[in-house]
Each structure stands twice: as structure tokens, then as C-alpha cells.
Motif scaffolding. Structure first.
Motif, PDB file in Angstrom:
ATOM      1  N   ALA A   1      36.064  30.097  44.443  1.00 21.04           N
ATOM      2  CA  ALA A   1      36.361  31.442  43.942  1.00 21.04           C
ATOM      3  C   ALA A   1      37.389  32.148  44.820  1.00 21.04           C
ATOM      4  O   ALA A   1      38.301  32.816  44.317  1.00 21.04           O
ATOM      5  CB  ALA A   1      35.073  32.257  43.862  1.00 21.04           C
ATOM      6  N   VAL A   2      37.236  32.004  46.133  1.00 21.00           N
ATOM      7  CA  VAL A   2      38.199  32.605  47.059  1.00 21.00           C
ATOM      8  C   VAL A   2      39.592  32.037  46.812  1.00 21.00           C
ATOM      9  O   VAL A   2      40.589  32.777  46.767  1.00 21.00           O
ATOM     10  CB  VAL A   2      37.757  32.389  48.516  1.00 21.00           C
ATOM     11  CG1 VAL A   2      38.880  32.742  49.488  1.00 21.00           C
ATOM     12  CG2 VAL A   2      36.523  33.229  48.834  1.00 21.00           C
ATOM     13  N   TRP A   3      39.681  30.725  46.640  1.00 22.25           N
ATOM     14  CA  TRP A   3      40.986  30.110  46.406  1.00 22.25           C
ATOM     15  C   TRP A   3      41.611  30.614  45.101  1.00 22.25           C
ATOM     16  O   TRP A   3      42.804  30.933  45.059  1.00 22.25           O
ATOM     17  CB  TRP A   3      40.870  28.590  46.388  1.00 22.25           C
ATOM     18  CG  TRP A   3      42.118  27.948  45.850  1.00 22.25           C
ATOM     19  CD1 TRP A   3      42.285  27.301  44.671  1.00 22.25           C
ATOM     20  CD2 TRP A   3      43.415  27.951  46.474  1.00 22.25           C
ATOM     21  NE1 TRP A   3      43.586  26.897  44.512  1.00 22.25           N
ATOM     22  CE2 TRP A   3      44.295  27.281  45.600  1.00 22.25           C
ATOM     23  CE3 TRP A   3      43.901  28.465  47.680  1.00 22.25           C
ATOM     24  CZ2 TRP A   3      45.644  27.106  45.906  1.00 22.25           C
ATOM     25  CZ3 TRP A   3      45.262  28.291  47.979  1.00 22.25           C
ATOM     26  CH2 TRP A   3      46.110  27.619  47.093  1.00 22.25           C
ATOM     27  N   ARG A   4      40.818  30.682  44.033  1.00 20.52           N
ATOM     28  CA  ARG A   4      41.370  31.139  42.757  1.00 20.52           C
ATOM     29  C   ARG A   4      41.935  32.551  42.872  1.00 20.52           C
ATOM     30  O   ARG A   4      43.023  32.849  42.360  1.00 20.52           O
ATOM     31  CB  ARG A   4      40.291  31.101  41.667  1.00 20.52           C
ATOM     32  CG  ARG A   4      39.990  29.710  41.128  1.00 20.52           C
ATOM     33  CD  ARG A   4      39.190  29.781  39.835  1.00 20.52           C
ATOM     34  NE  ARG A   4      37.906  30.434  40.018  1.00 20.52           N
ATOM     35  CZ  ARG A   4      36.785  29.818  40.363  1.00 20.52           C
ATOM     36  NH1 ARG A   4      36.795  28.503  40.578  1.00 20.52           N
ATOM     37  NH2 ARG A   4      35.653  30.483  40.498  1.00 20.52           N
ATOM     38  N   LEU A   5      41.215  33.426  43.548  1.00 17.25           N
ATOM     39  CA  LEU A   5      41.685  34.799  43.713  1.00 17.25           C
ATOM     40  C   LEU A   5      42.923  34.857  44.597  1.00 17.25           C
ATOM     41  O   LEU A   5      43.910  35.532  44.276  1.00 17.25           O
ATOM     42  CB  LEU A   5      40.561  35.657  44.299  1.00 17.25           C
ATOM     43  CG  LEU A   5      39.394  35.945  43.353  1.00 17.25           C
ATOM     44  CD1 LEU A   5      38.199  36.502  44.123  1.00 17.25           C
ATOM     45  CD2 LEU A   5      39.823  36.922  42.256  1.00 17.25           C
ATOM     46  N   ARG A   6      42.875  34.145  45.702  1.00 16.70           N
ATOM     47  CA  ARG A   6      44.007  34.152  46.630  1.00 16.70           C
ATOM     48  C   ARG A   6      45.276  33.628  45.971  1.00 16.70           C
ATOM     49  O   ARG A   6      46.360  34.199  46.138  1.00 16.70           O
ATOM     50  CB  ARG A   6      43.659  33.294  47.842  1.00 16.70           C
ATOM     51  CG  ARG A   6      44.792  33.172  48.843  1.00 16.70           C
ATOM     52  CD  ARG A   6      44.491  32.128  49.884  1.00 16.70           C
ATOM     53  NE  ARG A   6      45.592  32.011  50.826  1.00 16.70           N
ATOM     54  CZ  ARG A   6      45.704  31.022  51.703  1.00 16.70           C
ATOM     55  NH1 ARG A   6      44.783  30.098  51.767  1.00 16.70           N
ATOM     56  NH2 ARG A   6      46.738  30.985  52.525  1.00 16.70           N
ATOM     57  N   SER A   7      45.162  32.553  45.225  1.00 15.53           N
ATOM     58  CA  SER A   7      46.335  31.929  44.632  1.00 15.53           C
ATOM     59  C   SER A   7      46.996  32.806  43.582  1.00 15.53           C
ATOM     60  O   SER A   7      48.163  32.596  43.245  1.00 15.53           O
ATOM     61  CB  SER A   7      45.959  30.574  44.020  1.00 15.53           C
ATOM     62  OG  SER A   7      45.057  30.742  42.940  1.00 15.53           O
ATOM     63  N   ARG A   8      46.269  33.816  43.090  1.00  9.97           N
ATOM     64  CA  ARG A   8      46.820  34.741  42.108  1.00  9.97           C
ATOM     65  C   ARG A   8      47.155  36.096  42.710  1.00  9.97           C
ATOM     66  O   ARG A   8      47.445  37.051  41.989  1.00  9.97           O
ATOM     67  CB  ARG A   8      45.837  34.901  40.941  1.00  9.97           C
ATOM     68  CG  ARG A   8      45.772  33.644  40.073  1.00  9.97           C
ATOM     69  CD  ARG A   8      44.496  33.539  39.277  1.00  9.97           C
ATOM     70  NE  ARG A   8      44.500  32.369  38.400  1.00  9.97           N
ATOM     71  CZ  ARG A   8      44.301  31.117  38.826  1.00  9.97           C
ATOM     72  NH1 ARG A   8      44.093  30.863  40.115  1.00  9.97           N
ATOM     73  NH2 ARG A   8      44.333  30.110  37.975  1.00  9.97           N
ATOM     74  N   GLY A   9      47.095  36.190  44.030  1.00  9.00           N
ATOM     75  CA  GLY A   9      47.475  37.429  44.700  1.00  9.00           C
ATOM     76  C   GLY A   9      46.390  38.477  44.731  1.00  9.00           C
ATOM     77  O   GLY A   9      46.677  39.646  44.986  1.00  9.00           O
ATOM     78  N   CYS A  10      45.131  38.078  44.510  1.00  8.86           N
ATOM     79  CA  CYS A  10      44.012  39.028  44.534  1.00  8.86           C
ATOM     80  C   CYS A  10      43.319  38.958  45.896  1.00  8.86           C
ATOM     81  O   CYS A  10      42.132  38.613  45.994  1.00  8.86           O
ATOM     82  CB  CYS A  10      43.035  38.716  43.408  1.00  8.86           C
ATOM     83  SG  CYS A  10      43.763  38.785  41.756  1.00  8.86           S
ATOM     84  N   TRP A  11      44.068  39.300  46.956  1.00  9.15           N
ATOM     85  CA  TRP A  11      43.557  39.106  48.312  1.00  9.15           C
ATOM     86  C   TRP A  11      42.377  40.022  48.623  1.00  9.15           C
ATOM     87  O   TRP A  11      41.441  39.599  49.298  1.00  9.15           O
ATOM     88  CB  TRP A  11      44.682  39.360  49.320  1.00  9.15           C
ATOM     89  CG  TRP A  11      45.815  38.422  49.177  1.00  9.15           C
ATOM     90  CD1 TRP A  11      45.895  37.139  49.624  1.00  9.15           C
ATOM     91  CD2 TRP A  11      47.064  38.697  48.519  1.00  9.15           C
ATOM     92  NE1 TRP A  11      47.112  36.586  49.294  1.00  9.15           N
ATOM     93  CE2 TRP A  11      47.847  37.516  48.616  1.00  9.15           C
ATOM     94  CE3 TRP A  11      47.594  39.807  47.869  1.00  9.15           C
ATOM     95  CZ2 TRP A  11      49.134  37.433  48.088  1.00  9.15           C
ATOM     96  CZ3 TRP A  11      48.859  39.725  47.346  1.00  9.15           C
ATOM     97  CH2 TRP A  11      49.615  38.550  47.449  1.00  9.15           C
ATOM     98  N   THR A  12      42.415  41.257  48.146  1.00  9.27           N
ATOM     99  CA  THR A  12      41.318  42.185  48.432  1.00  9.27           C
ATOM    100  C   THR A  12      40.011  41.682  47.826  1.00  9.27           C
ATOM    101  O   THR A  12      38.950  41.723  48.477  1.00  9.27           O
ATOM    102  CB  THR A  12      41.648  43.585  47.893  1.00  9.27           C
ATOM    103  OG1 THR A  12      42.902  44.019  48.454  1.00  9.27           O
ATOM    104  CG2 THR A  12      40.569  44.578  48.275  1.00  9.27           C
ATOM    105  N   ASP A  13      40.075  41.200  46.600  1.00  9.57           N
ATOM    106  CA  ASP A  13      38.880  40.669  45.953  1.00  9.57           C
ATOM    107  C   ASP A  13      38.378  39.418  46.671  1.00  9.57           C
ATOM    108  O   ASP A  13      37.159  39.227  46.839  1.00  9.57           O
ATOM    109  CB  ASP A  13      39.170  40.338  44.491  1.00  9.57           C
ATOM    110  CG  ASP A  13      39.438  41.575  43.650  1.00  9.57           C
ATOM    111  OD1 ASP A  13      39.019  42.677  44.066  1.00  9.57           O
ATOM    112  OD2 ASP A  13      40.062  41.446  42.583  1.00  9.57           O
ATOM    113  N   ALA A  14      39.298  38.569  47.094  1.00 11.51           N
ATOM    114  CA  ALA A  14      38.897  37.359  47.819  1.00 11.51           C
ATOM    115  C   ALA A  14      38.229  37.721  49.136  1.00 11.51           C
ATOM    116  O   ALA A  14      37.202  37.142  49.513  1.00 11.51           O
ATOM    117  CB  ALA A  14      40.118  36.474  48.061  1.00 11.51           C
ATOM    118  N   ALA A  15      38.805  38.698  49.848  1.00  8.88           N
ATOM    119  CA  ALA A  15      38.224  39.125  51.124  1.00  8.88           C
ATOM    120  C   ALA A  15      36.846  39.743  50.916  1.00  8.88           C
ATOM    121  O   ALA A  15      35.948  39.582  51.747  1.00  8.88           O
ATOM    122  CB  ALA A  15      39.159  40.122  51.810  1.00  8.88           C
TER     123      ALA A  15
END
Length: 258
Positions: free
Chosen positions: A21-35
Motif C-alpha cells: 500500500a505504501v508503494w502504491r501511494l508513493r509511486s503516484r505522488g501520495c506521500w502524505t497518505d503513505a507516511a
């Protein structure tokens, strides 16, 4: 502006739903959600470092979120106990200082060098974190010290280490920065090869947020009409992602017809 660093190791496959899940968010520029997904586990040193890396990457792509990144780095420093953990936190401290200097927020070049120097003393040569540290020292050498020879040596060490570890996302960044140095020296064939490899890896990984910069970089080494085609594709992705990375827009904006 040269593309900023991609930190950590990307993967499209994971047995851990949180990691995926972290990777999917990060790869789409959703860093705040991943963090945010990592926040409940951020008392663990490795997770705290990863969370800091995500928020620093957000700063590099969006030029926002500096206070949150600073807080995350301080937490990573606070929970670190062993030498390697302190070294990983110092690596993030150095990367944040590098980013602030590169993007003109504040001159923290001395802090970047000092923190990465501390990290080099704490991170063992055979540690999985060493290639990323070498890469970041290369960035400082190239962008803050204007020392392309030192940068190339650091990138090559990082490239070799990333290949050995199977860290394909870091490998895409080493390809791209070695290619950038080759382009600077007029070695077009070498530059095209490196930029093409960087783009191929990011597309295969599904690293959408890093694909537009990779397309633009390859365009710089290609003749027309291929260069224009690549820039048009980069512009499409840039718009799709809401204008990130922020520094790329000026290079890609279509010129009005005469």
C-alpha cells in the motif's frame, strides 16, 4: 534543474499488505497518505527512517511540507539506537538539508555534508543502506560542490551496490544521473542509454511520479522529432499528476504558436 533523488527501494510485489500500500501511494505522488500509513509504527527505527524519506521526497517533488519532513527526521534520530540506525537517520538529515539547499529554501549545504559524513562513519560498507548513501553523497558533490568527478565516482559505487541488492528504483536514479554527467560531456550515446534504462525501470515498476522527469531527461539527449514526442508525453503525465515535480513544468510547458 536536475531531477532530485529517489530514496529507498521500490517494489511492485510484496507479501506485506502495508508495504504494498505504501508503494502504491508513493509511486503516484501520495506521500502524505503513505507516511500516514507508517505513522502508527514510527517508533521502530527502520519505519521512522522510511517515513522521513517519504516526506523528504514530497519536499523534493512539490517544494512543500518542510516542517513535517523536519519533524519526521527528528523522530528518526530520536528512536535510533544502534550505529546503523543512527547512520540511516543521519542520511535522511543530510538529504533534507540537501533538498532545502537545492530548492533555495535555505542554504544548508554544510549541514548536508556533515550529516552525510556522519552517516558514512556509521553505515557499514556492506550495509544495504550504503548504496543510497553513496548516491546522496554524489548528489551533494554534483549539485552543491560542483565536483562532477567525485559525483561520478559516488554514483558508480551506488550503481554497483543497487544492482547487487536488486534495488531497481535506486538503480533507475543512478542510471539517470550518470547519463546526465555523460550528456554534460557530450557523450550522447552513453547518455541516451542511461536515460533510456532509467525510463524503462520506472515504467516497469509503475513509478508514475518519476516517469515524467525520466521522459524529459531522455528527450534532452534525443534528436527531433523524438525529443518533442517524449516531452509531450512527459507533459501529459505532469498535468495528470497535478503539476509535480513542480520544477519540471517550465521545461515542458508547450510554447504558444507564433
Amino acid at each position: 534543474m536536475a531531477e532530485t533523488a529517489v530514496s529507498g527501494s521500490g517494489t511492485t510485489e510484496s507479501d506485506d499488505p502495508l508495504r504494498a500500500a505504501v508503494w502504491r501511494l508513493r509511486s503516484r505522488g501520495c506521500w502524505t497518505d503513505a507516511a500516514a500509513l507508517l505513522a502508527p509504527h514510527a517508533t521502530e527505527p527502520a519505519v521512522a527512517v522510511e517515513r522521513a524519506a517519504l516526506l523528504i521526497e514530497r519536499c523534493l517533488y512539490t517544494e512543500r511540507g518542510w516542517a513535517e519532513a523536519e519533524t519526521a527526521v527528528r523522530l528518526a534520530e530520536a528512536v535510533a539506537r544502534k550505529g546503523g540506525e543512527r547512520g540511516a537517520a543521519a542520511c535522511e538529515r543530510g538529504h533534507l538539508a540537501y533538498a532545502a539547499t537545492l530548492l533555495g529554501v535555505r542554504d544548508r549545504a554544510d549541514e548536508a555534508r556533515a550529516a552525510l559524513g556522519r552517516a558514512a562513519a556509521l553505515v557499514a560498507p556492506d550495509s544495504p543502506g550504503r548504496p543510497l548513501l553513496d548516491f546522496r553523497r554524489g548528489l551533494v558533490a554534483q549539485d552543491l560542490s560542483d565536483s562532477p568527478q567525485a559525483a561520478r565516482a559516488a554514483y558508480r559505487r551506488a550503481h554497483t551496490g543497487a544492482a547487487a541488492l536488486g534495488d531497481t528504483l535506486l538503480l533507475s536514479s543512478t542510471w539517470r544521473h550518470l547519463a546526465g554527467l555523460a550528456l554534460r560531456e557530450g557523450e550522447l550515446a552513453e547518455a541516451r542509454h542511461g536515460f533510456a534504462e532509467s525510463l524503462r525501470i520506472r515504467e516497469e515498476l509503475g513509478h508514475l511520479v518519476g516517469t515524467a522527469p525520466a521522459l524529459a531527461a531522455l528527450a534532452d539527449a534525443e534528436p527531433e522529432p523524438e525529443a518533442s514526442r517524449l516531452r509531450a508525453e512527459a507533459w501529459r503525465l505532469f498535468r495528470l499528476l497535478g503539476g509535480v515535480p513542480t520544477w519540471l513544468g517550465g521545461r515542458l510547458a508547450p510554447r504558444p504558436a507564433a
